[in-house]
Motif scaffolding. Sequence first.
Motif, PDB file in Angstrom:
ATOM      1  N   ASN A 122       0.914  -1.197   0.143  1.00 22.36           N
ATOM      2  CA  ASN A 122       0.079  -0.075   0.022  1.00 22.36           C
ATOM      3  C   ASN A 122       0.924   1.295   0.058  1.00 22.36           C
ATOM      4  OD1 ASN A 122      -3.207  -0.496   0.346  1.00 22.36           O
ATOM      5  ND2 ASN A 122      -2.173  -1.974   1.970  1.00 22.36           N
ATOM      6  N   TYR A 124       0.707   5.248   0.495  1.00 27.39           N
ATOM      7  CA  TYR A 124       0.005   6.374   0.897  1.00 27.39           C
ATOM      8  C   TYR A 124       0.699   7.873   0.631  1.00 27.39           C
ATOM      9  CZ  TYR A 124      -1.860   2.555   4.010  1.00 27.39           C
ATOM     10  OH  TYR A 124      -2.112   1.532   4.439  1.00 27.39           O
ATOM     11  N   ASP A 136      -7.715  -8.283   8.993  1.00 22.65           N
ATOM     12  CA  ASP A 136      -7.161  -8.829   8.081  1.00 22.65           C
ATOM     13  C   ASP A 136      -7.460 -10.475   8.106  1.00 22.65           C
ATOM     14  OD1 ASP A 136      -5.952  -7.095   6.366  1.00 22.65           O
ATOM     15  OD2 ASP A 136      -4.581  -6.970   7.818  1.00 22.65           O
ATOM     16  N   HIS A 191      -7.533  -2.888  12.955  1.00 23.24           N
ATOM     17  CA  HIS A 191      -6.629  -1.877  12.901  1.00 23.24           C
ATOM     18  C   HIS A 191      -7.100  -0.893  11.888  1.00 23.24           C
ATOM     19  CE1 HIS A 191      -5.284  -5.326  10.350  1.00 23.24           C
ATOM     20  NE2 HIS A 191      -4.908  -4.455   9.526  1.00 23.24           N
ATOM     21  N   ARG A 203       4.245   7.269   2.163  1.00 28.86           N
ATOM     22  CA  ARG A 203       4.533   6.282   2.950  1.00 28.86           C
ATOM     23  C   ARG A 203       4.303   4.949   2.280  1.00 28.86           C
ATOM     24  NH1 ARG A 203       1.457   2.524   6.409  1.00 28.86           N
ATOM     25  NH2 ARG A 203       2.284   1.973   8.172  1.00 28.86           N
ATOM     26  N   ARG A 209       1.465 -11.951   3.885  1.00 28.03           N
ATOM     27  CA  ARG A 209       0.342 -12.769   4.204  1.00 28.03           C
ATOM     28  C   ARG A 209       0.690 -14.202   3.564  1.00 28.03           C
ATOM     29  NH1 ARG A 209      -4.269  -8.880   3.906  1.00 28.03           N
ATOM     30  NH2 ARG A 209      -3.223  -6.999   4.117  1.00 28.03           N
TER      31      ARG A 209
HETATM   32  O1  AKG Z   1      -0.450   0.710   5.934  1.00 29.61           O
HETATM   33  C1  AKG Z   1      -0.512   0.140   7.049  1.00 29.61           C
HETATM   34  O2  AKG Z   1       0.443   0.038   8.035  1.00 29.61           O
HETATM   35  C2  AKG Z   1      -1.715  -0.836   7.346  1.00 29.61           C
HETATM   36  C3  AKG Z   1      -2.039  -1.882   6.128  1.00 29.61           C
HETATM   37  C4  AKG Z   1      -3.109  -2.825   6.548  1.00 29.61           C
HETATM   38  O3  AKG Z   1      -3.718  -2.799   7.336  1.00 29.61           O
HETATM   39  C5  AKG Z   1      -3.420  -3.882   5.411  1.00 29.61           C
HETATM   40  O4  AKG Z   1      -2.566  -3.868   4.266  1.00 29.61           O
HETATM   41  O5  AKG Z   1      -4.098  -4.502   5.639  1.00 29.61           O
END
Ligand code: AKG
Length: 218
Positions: A122, A124, A136, A191, A203, A209
């Motif tokens: 991810n 940001y 998750d 979370h 970021r 996973r």
């Molecule tokens: O960016 C993060 O720290 C969290 C990412 C997250 O929770 C996810 O990819 O499921």
Amino acid sequence: MESTAMAKIPQQSELLFDGAGERQRETFNAPPMLLVRGYLSQAQQQILWQEALMYPLQKPVVEVFGKPHPIPRTQVWFGDLGCDYLYSGMMVRALAWPKYCQRLRLMLQRDFQFQSNGVLVNRYADGRDCMGWHSDDEPELQPGSDIASVTIGAARDFDIRSRQTHEKIRLQLESGDLLLMRWPMQQQWQHALPKRLKLQEPRINFTFRQLIPYFHSQ
Ligand SMILES: O=C(O)CCC(=O)C(=O)O
Ligand SMILES: [Fe+2]
């Protein structure tokens, strides 16, 4: 931020909640997780950052109450053959592991015996990008498996809340940090990555996973 008081977590170099922390978990209802500050060296962070400039990041559009919403970040999924991921109703095919992302996967295996066959990246772009409350806990994830989250770039708050008591914990994840979310954290806690409107720096987060291979072609 919601009004529920945040539990205070000491900012030490390493927080251990599993194994030796069993008694602590009973007392404070702490999530089963391990935070390793500075897991990646500066050089490792830089090389991964450079590599990520080439990632084919996309901004999926998801439907919320029948309306299309582009998600507030960009992402890409890398994984082994047969490790496709169903994300918000979309089938995301696994792309081949990039070199340094694969190295990080092997480091996690070496250092923590942590097995993974896919990673969600991810990005940001700034503090307006975020991720809402979730766990998750998708069905294709291997029961009993852990999730390893590695951050590079801007430091961001990372909120955790108990599904049962709604008790909240806030961590700050900094560049190079590793957060190992142990089973059954996803079953007991959610979370989120809240917005930080003043923040202008990007970021990148990697969540490694363990999927059940070929789950979606059975
Ligand atoms: O960016 C993060 O720290 C969290 C990412 C997250 O929770 C996810 O990819 O499921
Ligand atoms: Fe997550």
